[in-house]
Design an enzyme around this catalytic site. Structure first.
Site, short mmCIF file in Angstrom:
data_model
loop_
_atom_site.label_atom_id
_atom_site.label_comp_id
_atom_site.label_asym_id
_atom_site.label_seq_id
_atom_site.Cartn_x
_atom_site.Cartn_y
_atom_site.Cartn_z
N HIS A 177 0.84 -1.21 0.00
CA HIS A 177 0.00 0.00 0.00
C HIS A 177 0.88 1.26 0.00
O HIS A 177 0.59 2.23 -0.71
CB HIS A 177 -0.88 0.04 1.25
CG HIS A 177 -1.83 -1.11 1.38
ND1 HIS A 177 -1.71 -2.06 2.37
CD2 HIS A 177 -2.91 -1.47 0.66
CE1 HIS A 177 -2.69 -2.95 2.27
NE2 HIS A 177 -3.44 -2.62 1.23
N GLY A 204 -2.63 -2.01 -7.40
CA GLY A 204 -1.50 -2.94 -7.47
C GLY A 204 -1.72 -4.09 -8.44
O GLY A 204 -2.82 -4.63 -8.54
#
Ligand code: AMP
Length: 271
Positions: free
Chosen positions: A33, A143
């Protein structure tokens, strides 16, 4: 960092930003993150991170209940990174309107996690749609670890919103295990084994891609071997094109995708 808990505050805070970066998360923040947030901060003048564990994308109630949450640590990380805005809404704020039943997966998209986690991606697209109606971001950072999610969201958003989804690389730990909030649920031994599985598949992908005769039966052998050696249950292990997620015939760029259960914890990755 401004903490926003409802849509009214959110609107007031971000209305005037034309170069807003958005990083949606479910919390349990880790270096994966953090890399997304850093990319956003580099590219955009303001960055908004959301933390929301969306109940509607869990096809299994137990999985939702045990999903790792660590809000204190999340706050610490976000303050340290000097994130501009944190949106942390309650479910009542997000689901004022019922679930959008119109969001359905195409037959072609019912593959991999779309096949094995019934209703999961419908829930993911629904929550992203709700977010994007209120968050007019220029860029959304996601991602590649969750490649199918990224692929579906990108295609969905392209048709409906101006925001552009940016692919961000998968961050791994020193044992090559892709970082994931779910890793917090692994025992030391499971963590270690999951790293060995990643290392094995990274090597396998490299040696396979060098082969002249690419034979799918090898993949079945690898699946059996991993299941036996590590006592895992592999849900899927597939070579697919990165551009359309069709089963690869090795003419276009491809990746090796895996989902497996180690003990009762489901991990996904791609190489
Ligand atoms: P999550 O909190 O699991 O919903 O993930 C939020 C975002 O972080 C998604 O875009 C994920 O793809 C991304 N993400 C999760 N793990 C990693 C990782 N290891 N490397 C890069 N991005 C990640």
């Amino acid at each position: 960092m401004k903490i926003l808990t409802n849509i009214f505050e959110l609107n007031k805070a971000i209305n005037n930003h034309s170069n807003l970066g958005f990083v949606p998360t479910m919390g349990g923040l880790h270096n994966g993150h953090i890399s997304l947030i850093k990319i956003s901060k580099n590219r955009c003048s303001k960055t908004l991170v959301s933390i929301y564990v969306n109940p509607n994308q869990f096809n299994n109630k137990k999985d939702f209940a045990k999903y790792p949450r660590n809000i204190k640590n999340d706050f610490k990380i976000l303050y340290k990174l000097k994130v501009d805005y944190l949106f942390i809404p309650k479910t009542s704020e997000i689901y004022k309107k019922k679930r959008n039943k119109k969001i359905k997966l195409n037959k072609n998209d019912k593959i991999m996690c779309g096949k094995y986690r019934k209703g999961h991606f419908e829930g993911v697209l629904d929550i992203m749609d709700r977010f994007l109606r209120i968050i007019k971001a220029k860029y959304i950072f996601m991602g590649e670890k969750d490649y199918q999610q990224l692929y579906l969201i990108k295609n969905y958003i392209k048709k409906k919103y101006k925001s552009v989804v940016i692919n961000c690389p998968t961050i791994r730990d020193k044992n090559k295990l892709a970082l994931s909030s779910r890793n917090f649920l692994l025992s030391k031994k499971e963590h270690y084994n999951a790293g060995l599985i990643s290392k094995f598949l990274i090597k396998f992908k490299i040696s396979f891609s060098r082969k002249k005769n690419k034979n799918y039966s090898l993949l079945i052998q690898i699946k059996n071997l991993l299941e036996e050696k590590f006592r895992i249950r592999i849900e899927y292990l597939e070579f697919r094109n990165t551009s359309d997620l069709k089963i690869s015939n090795f003419k276009k760029k491809y990746k090796l995708f895996i989902a497996y259960y180690i003990n009762n914890i489901r991990l996904i990755d791609n190489f």
